[in-house]
Design an enzyme around this catalytic site. Structure first.
Site, PDB file in Angstrom:
ATOM      1  N   HIS A 109       0.834  -1.210   0.000  1.00  0.00           N
ATOM      2  CA  HIS A 109       0.000   0.000   0.000  1.00  0.00           C
ATOM      3  C   HIS A 109       0.868   1.260   0.000  1.00  0.00           C
ATOM      4  CE1 HIS A 109      -4.033  -1.837   0.829  1.00  0.00           C
ATOM      5  NE2 HIS A 109      -3.239  -2.852   1.098  1.00  0.00           N
TER       6      HIS A 109
ATOM      7  N   ASP B  51      -5.945   5.859   2.196  1.00  0.00           N
ATOM      8  CA  ASP B  51      -5.961   4.488   1.702  1.00  0.00           C
ATOM      9  C   ASP B  51      -7.321   3.828   1.974  1.00  0.00           C
ATOM     10  OD1 ASP B  51      -3.924   2.069   0.953  1.00  0.00           O
ATOM     11  OD2 ASP B  51      -5.491   1.383   2.308  1.00  0.00           O
TER      12      ASP B  51
END
Length: 482
Positions: free
Chosen positions: A16, A119
């Site tokens: 990520h 995110d």
């Protein structure tokens, strides 16, 4: 125009973090009015993050990107529990708030906070953005089809009061708006099949509906149907900007000052074009000894040249990342390394992007993590799908059935810390998958992979759909800066 500052909050974990930083680079390269601060939360287990951010620090500072490490938080939730990440991100909220307040305090009068890019697993940070009175955008590091799955499951649960976890062990075929083909319940991600994990996961979907926009690491030409289905599922504005990739990869320093990976490249240089099958299962991928032996038998019998990234699983019951073996012979069949010395190489960590780019590689046995999927497409590499955890079973189904870009080794295999497949994939199944992958040289699938690869490269340059989408996103950010 005053400088617009974006605050990026990635989920901790390399897959990520790396995507988010690459996206930050795209944004600042495209518009000189933007600058970016990336707030880094630190997991108790991931040592890779420090070396990655150290290597970045100098290069990104020049590009108007700042990396800020937040103080460590001690989460009292067991790291292997379904709710660990939710609690961990929640407990970082005060630090995020403080870091943004410090930024604002030290900034010049021309500086303005333009918004947060959060995110997909940090949606609780939308609250912090709201406190500062700025818009939130979600950075979605998986596919458009997977966003469709999240939104659809959340509405099934909240509007039709369906218990999603009842699909566990079900043989049902399900209709999902983001797919043309019916989806077997057996490839749903573990996180929606387990009582303690499903609720926090679907909460993210609910919150995603309320943000200003979703930036997705995909491209129009790869997932036209899935992207087209999102508006009907209640998604906000969608910006497909992918493939967002870190193609330079990381070169790891050895203790003796050399680079890990050099010997791998030297070995590949000696192999014929498109002759080597590459097996690599991501930063979290490893197998127990019985399964390792089946893979070894399959490779030996297939007769194909191979490069195999073999990692040691964490000790049983310990939640950690795999490590390299000191001596892989301890888990391999006796004499395997000697018998295959002429055609194969067993390694630990692999510089994946560099390997996939090498002309000797002819096929990729992959766990189908989304970043790896986009890399394989970029390099025009045919894939044999062997998913392990997270949403990889779903990605494997998309690649094999929906998009016709991959062959299957075992689409419903699971090696998830919460839910594990009890079966061992046999040498016959693995060998069959490898042969299908490596011997389909002029086939339809290879042609399709090459076509999509060319499109993936065109989409990110001027005139391409992802290039235009990124432009629209920047306009939206600058027009909505408070």
């Amino acid at each position: 125009m005053a400088n617009a500052e974006l605050v990026l909050v990635p989920t901790p974990g390399m897959g990520h973090l790396v995507s988010m930083v690459e996206m930050a680079k795209l944004l600042v390269a495209r518009d000189s009015r933007l600058s970016i601060t990336v707030l880094i939360m630190k997991l108790p287990i991931d040592s890779e993050v420090d070396s990655y951010t150290d290597s970045l620090a100098a290069s990104v500072a020049a590009a108007r990107i700042r990396l800020v490490h937040l103080p460590c938080v001690n989460s009292d939730t067991e790291i292997s529990s379904g709710s660990f990440l939710t609690h961990f991100v929640e407990s970082n909220k005060p630090h995020v708030k403080q870091a943004v307040a410090d930024l604002a305090g030290s900034a010049s009068s021309t500086w303005r906070l333009a918004g947060f890019v959060i995110d997909m697993f940090c949606t609780t940070m939308i609250d912090v953005a709201n406190e500062f009175g700025v818009p939130s955008y979600i950075f979605f590091t998986s596919s458009a089809a997977f966003l469709g799955l999240m939104l659809h499951l959340q509405s099934l649960q909240d509007e039709q009061h369906m218990d999603i976890t009842e699909f566990k062990d079900s043989a049902a075929e399900l209709d999902f708006p983001s797919f043309v083909n019916p989806l077997p319940a057996k490839v749903l991600p573990s996180v929606v099949l387990l009582k303690e994990a499903a609720q926090p996961f679907l909460e993210h979907a609910k919150r995603i509906r309320a943000v200003k926009g979703v930036i997705i690491n995909t491209f129009e030409e790869l997932e036209p149907h899935a992207l087209g289905s999102l508006a009907g599922l209640g998604a906000p504005a969608v910006y497909p900007v992918g493939p967002v990739l870190n193609l330079k990869g990381e070169s790891k320093k050895k203790a003796d000052g050399g680079h890990r990976g050099d010997d791998i490249m030297e070995w590949l240089n000696e192999q014929p074009p498109s002759s080597v099958v590459f097996l690599c299962f991501g930063s979290g991928g490893s197998f127990h000894e019985d399964q390792v032996k089946e893979i070894a038998h399959a490779l030996e019998r297939s007769g194909h040249r191979f490069l195999w990234s073999l990692r040691r699983p964490p000790p049983k019951g310990k939640f950690d990342l795999p490590r390299d073996y000191t001596d892989p012979a301890e888990v391999l069949p006796e004499g395997f390394l000697d018998r295959t010395a002429g055609i194969g190489k067993v390694i630990g960590w692999a510089p994946q992007a560099a390997v996939l780019a090498h002309p000797a590689i002819g096929g990729f046995v992959s766990h189908c993590g989304w970043n790896s999927t986009l890399e394989s497409i970029w390099f025009g590499m045919a894939v044999a799908a062997w998913p392990l955890y997270a949403e990889q079973q779903f990605n494997a189904f998309e690649l094999v059935v929906e998009l016709g870009l991959a062959v299957e080794i075992k689409m419903d295999y699971r090696k998830d810390f919460r839910m594990e497949s009890k079966f061992v994939v046999t040498a016959e199944e693995i060998e069959g998958g490898i042969k299908k992958l490596m011997e389909d040289v002029g086939g339809e699938r290879r042609k399709k992979v090459k076509e999509v690869s060319e499109k993936s490269r065109k989409t990110v340059v001027e005139g391409g759909s992802s290039y235009s989408s990124l432009g629209r996103l920047i306009e939206d950010i600058l027009n909505n800066t408070p």
